[in-house]
Motif scaffolding. Structure first.
Motif, mmCIF file in Angstrom:
data_model
loop_
_atom_site.group_PDB
_atom_site.id
_atom_site.type_symbol
_atom_site.label_atom_id
_atom_site.label_comp_id
_atom_site.label_asym_id
_atom_site.label_seq_id
_atom_site.Cartn_x
_atom_site.Cartn_y
_atom_site.Cartn_z
ATOM 1 N N ALA A 16 10.212 7.454 -12.734
ATOM 2 C CA ALA A 16 9.466 6.828 -11.637
ATOM 3 C C ALA A 16 9.352 5.339 -11.901
ATOM 4 C CB ALA A 16 8.080 7.454 -11.517
ATOM 5 N N TYR A 17 9.216 4.589 -10.832
ATOM 6 C CA TYR A 17 9.089 3.129 -10.932
ATOM 7 C C TYR A 17 8.035 2.698 -9.925
ATOM 8 C CZ TYR A 17 10.756 -1.669 -11.649
ATOM 9 O OH TYR A 17 10.870 -2.997 -11.994
ATOM 10 N N ALA A 18 6.954 2.128 -10.407
ATOM 11 C CA ALA A 18 5.860 1.686 -9.530
ATOM 12 C C ALA A 18 5.747 0.170 -9.609
ATOM 13 C CB ALA A 18 4.543 2.329 -9.945
ATOM 14 N N ILE A 19 5.984 -0.489 -8.491
ATOM 15 C CA ILE A 19 5.969 -1.947 -8.433
ATOM 16 C C ILE A 19 4.904 -2.403 -7.441
ATOM 17 C CG2 ILE A 19 7.752 -2.073 -6.646
ATOM 18 C CD1 ILE A 19 8.876 -4.515 -8.167
ATOM 19 N N ARG B 274 5.208 -1.724 -12.978
ATOM 20 C CA ARG B 274 5.273 -3.173 -12.800
ATOM 21 C C ARG B 274 4.229 -3.601 -11.769
ATOM 22 N NH1 ARG B 274 9.664 -6.198 -15.187
ATOM 23 N NH2 ARG B 274 8.665 -7.647 -13.798
ATOM 24 N N GLY B 275 2.965 -3.334 -12.086
ATOM 25 C CA GLY B 275 1.874 -3.728 -11.206
ATOM 26 C C GLY B 275 1.257 -2.586 -10.438
ATOM 27 N N GLY B 276 1.965 -1.469 -10.272
ATOM 28 C CA GLY B 276 1.426 -0.311 -9.571
ATOM 29 C C GLY B 276 0.642 0.574 -10.521
ATOM 30 N N THR B 277 0.279 1.757 -10.044
ATOM 31 C CA THR B 277 -0.411 2.731 -10.886
ATOM 32 C C THR B 277 0.327 4.058 -10.815
ATOM 33 O OG1 THR B 277 -1.882 3.420 -9.088
ATOM 34 C CG2 THR B 277 -2.677 1.676 -10.546
ATOM 35 N N ASP C 204 0.819 -1.218 0.000
ATOM 36 C CA ASP C 204 0.000 0.000 0.000
ATOM 37 C C ASP C 204 0.851 1.266 0.000
ATOM 38 O OD1 ASP C 204 -2.384 -1.539 0.102
ATOM 39 O OD2 ASP C 204 -2.132 -1.754 2.264
ATOM 40 N N CYS C 205 1.933 1.277 -0.767
ATOM 41 C CA CYS C 205 2.823 2.443 -0.845
ATOM 42 C C CYS C 205 2.176 3.544 -1.676
ATOM 43 C CB CYS C 205 4.149 2.062 -1.501
ATOM 44 S SG CYS C 205 5.076 0.838 -0.577
ATOM 45 N N ALA D 244 1.819 -0.247 -5.500
ATOM 46 C CA ALA D 244 2.152 1.159 -5.263
ATOM 47 C C ALA D 244 1.276 2.076 -6.113
ATOM 48 C CB ALA D 244 3.619 1.416 -5.586
ATOM 49 N N ALA D 245 0.913 3.220 -5.549
ATOM 50 C CA ALA D 245 0.175 4.254 -6.268
ATOM 51 C C ALA D 245 1.024 5.514 -6.251
ATOM 52 C CB ALA D 245 -1.172 4.506 -5.605
ATOM 53 N N GLU D 246 1.247 6.085 -7.430
ATOM 54 C CA GLU D 246 2.095 7.269 -7.538
ATOM 55 C C GLU D 246 1.353 8.343 -8.316
ATOM 56 O OE1 GLU D 246 5.907 6.074 -9.082
ATOM 57 O OE2 GLU D 246 6.171 4.582 -7.492
#
Length: 89
Positions: A29-32, A54-57, A9-10, A35-37
């Motif tokens: 940016a790198y979202a794994i 990689r799976g985040g948004t 839940d980052c 993660a929500a950015e």
């Protein structure tokens, strides 16, 4: 580079920021995982990709006051009313 590499839940938020990579390659940016950015009003000056997902948004948007206020409310960023009203989009 801004990234959320490990965790649950980052969340990562940036407003009116500049992300610069000075090398020959790199990403902004790198979202794994989950993660929500959110990047509002940000400028990316990078060699390869603005974001690797990689799976985040990842959300890129304008930093108009309503968007920043909504992000502040939903993610509880802690921005003051003065900071929100003096924000330059």
């Amino acid at each position: 580079m801004l990234s959320s590499d490990v965790g649950q839940d980052c969340r990562l938020a940036a407003v009116n920021s500049r992300v610069t990579i000075t090398g020959r390659s790199g990403y902004g940016a790198y979202a794994i995982g989950d993660a929500a950015e959110r990047f509002l009003g940000c400028e990316f000056d990078v060699a390869d990709h603005a974001a690797v997902v990689r799976g985040g948004t990842v959300h890129f948007g304008d930093s108009h006051r309503a968007a920043v206020r909504e992000l502040n409310d939903v993610w509880e960023l802690g921005l003051t009313e003065r900071e929100l009203t003096t924000l330059i989009p």
